[in-house]
Enzyme design. Sequence first.
Site, mmCIF file in Angstrom:
data_model
loop_
_atom_site.group_PDB
_atom_site.id
_atom_site.type_symbol
_atom_site.label_atom_id
_atom_site.label_comp_id
_atom_site.label_asym_id
_atom_site.label_seq_id
_atom_site.Cartn_x
_atom_site.Cartn_y
_atom_site.Cartn_z
ATOM 1 N N ASP A 24 0.847 -1.191 0.000
ATOM 2 C CA ASP A 24 0.000 0.000 0.000
ATOM 3 C C ASP A 24 0.884 1.242 0.000
ATOM 4 O OD1 ASP A 24 -2.348 1.435 -0.004
ATOM 5 O OD2 ASP A 24 -2.557 1.433 2.164
ATOM 6 N N HIS A 35 -3.334 14.250 0.475
ATOM 7 C CA HIS A 35 -3.534 13.420 1.667
ATOM 8 C C HIS A 35 -2.331 13.509 2.600
ATOM 9 C CE1 HIS A 35 -4.559 10.070 4.238
ATOM 10 N NE2 HIS A 35 -3.472 9.404 3.874
ATOM 11 N N ARG A 69 1.683 17.176 12.690
ATOM 12 C CA ARG A 69 2.874 18.025 12.868
ATOM 13 C C ARG A 69 2.516 19.467 12.526
ATOM 14 N NH1 ARG A 69 4.485 13.658 9.986
ATOM 15 N NH2 ARG A 69 4.575 14.848 8.041
ATOM 16 N N GLU A 104 -10.424 4.255 3.881
ATOM 17 C CA GLU A 104 -9.446 4.885 2.986
ATOM 18 C C GLU A 104 -9.806 4.501 1.555
ATOM 19 O OE1 GLU A 104 -5.320 4.429 3.759
ATOM 20 O OE2 GLU A 104 -5.420 5.431 5.712
ATOM 21 N N GLU A 119 -9.151 4.039 -2.108
ATOM 22 C CA GLU A 119 -7.928 3.820 -2.878
ATOM 23 C C GLU A 119 -8.244 3.099 -4.186
ATOM 24 O OE1 GLU A 119 -4.654 2.242 -0.703
ATOM 25 O OE2 GLU A 119 -5.275 3.167 1.208
ATOM 26 N N ASP A 178 -8.743 0.476 2.272
ATOM 27 C CA ASP A 178 -7.720 0.108 3.252
ATOM 28 C C ASP A 178 -8.220 0.547 4.625
ATOM 29 O OD1 ASP A 178 -5.276 -0.627 4.419
ATOM 30 O OD2 ASP A 178 -4.474 1.397 4.148
ATOM 31 N N ARG A 229 -7.215 4.279 13.388
ATOM 32 C CA ARG A 229 -6.327 5.436 13.523
ATOM 33 C C ARG A 229 -5.698 5.547 14.912
ATOM 34 N NH1 ARG A 229 -5.033 6.467 8.392
ATOM 35 N NH2 ARG A 229 -6.818 7.172 7.146
ATOM 36 N N GLN A 277 -3.012 2.995 15.028
ATOM 37 C CA GLN A 277 -1.952 3.431 14.120
ATOM 38 C C GLN A 277 -1.084 4.517 14.752
ATOM 39 O OE1 GLN A 277 -3.444 4.879 10.368
ATOM 40 N NE2 GLN A 277 -1.413 5.219 9.503
ATOM 41 N N LYS A 327 -3.702 -1.750 10.261
ATOM 42 C CA LYS A 327 -4.085 -1.953 8.868
ATOM 43 C C LYS A 327 -4.332 -3.425 8.533
ATOM 44 C CE LYS A 327 -3.017 2.348 7.329
ATOM 45 N NZ LYS A 327 -3.848 3.217 6.487
ATOM 46 N N THR A 353 -8.554 -5.494 4.449
ATOM 47 C CA THR A 353 -8.509 -4.655 3.259
ATOM 48 C C THR A 353 -9.542 -5.227 2.296
ATOM 49 O OG1 THR A 353 -6.139 -4.251 3.529
ATOM 50 C CG2 THR A 353 -7.086 -3.800 1.363
ATOM 51 N N THR A 374 -4.515 6.524 0.176
ATOM 52 C CA THR A 374 -5.734 7.323 0.181
ATOM 53 C C THR A 374 -5.719 8.360 -0.933
ATOM 54 O OG1 THR A 374 -5.943 7.061 2.564
ATOM 55 C CG2 THR A 374 -7.182 8.857 1.566
ATOM 56 N N GLU A 381 -8.999 12.938 7.464
ATOM 57 C CA GLU A 381 -8.889 14.260 6.843
ATOM 58 C C GLU A 381 -10.219 15.008 6.862
ATOM 59 O OE1 GLU A 381 -6.468 14.414 3.015
ATOM 60 O OE2 GLU A 381 -6.970 12.291 3.195
#
Length: 422
Positions: free
Chosen positions: A136, A143, A152, A209, A211, A243, A247, A250, A263, A267, A354, A368
């Site tokens: 992946d 994204h 951050r 996600e 994809e 996917d 979170r 993660q 993850k 999937t 994503t 997001e």
Amino acid sequence: MTTDSDGAGSGGAAERPRGDAAWLEVDEDGGFGVENLPYGVFSRSGELPRVGVAIGGYVLDLAGLAAAGLVEDRRWFASGSLNAFMVAGRAAWRANRARLVDLLTDGSARPEVEPHLIPLADVELLRPIEVADYVDFYSSEHHATNVGRIFRPDGNPLAPNWKRLPVAYHGRSGTVYPSGTPIIRPSGQRRAPGEEEPSFGPSLRLDVEAEVGFVAGVPSSAGRGVPTSAFRDHVFGFVLVNDWSARDVQALESLPLGPFLSKSFATSISPWVVPLAALEPARVAPPAQFPEPAPYLRCDEPWGLDLHLEVLINGQVAARPPFASMYWTAPQQLAHATVNGAPLRTGDLFASGTVSGPEREQRGCLLELTWNGQDPVELADGTKRAFLEDGDTVTIRGKAPGASGSVISLGEVTGTVHPPLP
């Protein structure tokens, strides 16, 4: 018009369906016309799985056509996966596609072909491939930038290496499930807001996600990478991918390495594999890449794809991500995945990461869309979601422009969230 490596426009004459209409009545806006012909695996009650293609509201039974002597078959189609046909290679793919177009557009073939058309409502669509490896990527700049800003806020949202190579993680092939498979809410270690120490329990921040993935057919030799120019020689087609991501799990495990339990629990992939030839008209120039990629990542052809996705939660549209905005293209992803000499295997699945665009309604995940849960998304019925709740059904749809104004559907991939097992 694009030009492929054979020098023929839009994929070469042998790959391109002629302009004749199918004798079968087909809603061209439905996306499953003669210019698509995606492959899948299906079964009917009491019968063994086998390979077919979608045409209109039907599946055309290729095993039946082969038994009747209407298409070439080397034990490709009376099978529970596409792998045997995929490994046959590009010449076989082209020849079979051309033959199917002839059978579906030549009215004189109708009496022989029609008995092998089965209404989609009468079949169960299965996972189309036996997955060898699963990788992946993380190829949407929008994204990656949004995720960087969330986690951050005072730093550079993109890591310094992001524009120098297609970042990816190696997933778990054994939990790649067909569309419709229930999704059991995963458990793991996570740190709730305000907690100093992590606790164990069901994920509280389960995410979708959206994809797009591509599937390898022809393997490669160990020790030798697959150049971007050889993409068509190895890749059979594209699928939709969800996917699923925990979170909160993660966030804890990604320091310092990367996704694992967050993850690997599930999937989902769509049942139809759309062949490359069907997507040739959808090829567009990708976003400009700066700095210039390393030589092995340079691609002489435009391999952006004008795919339009929809993410639905409980039948209501939550986002419409545009795949054409993806920074790294599929040939670049394949070249990077093999440049160290790792061999390609039949059934390898490579997902895009994503898909997100510059606008809020184009973001392909709830992380997001809700800015990590701070601003829940409101659906058309007035309900709101920060992350997925038990009972939620997530559906991802995809379509692309075809030749002569037609629509190419990638179908849909769906899954319903179930509570953790006791």
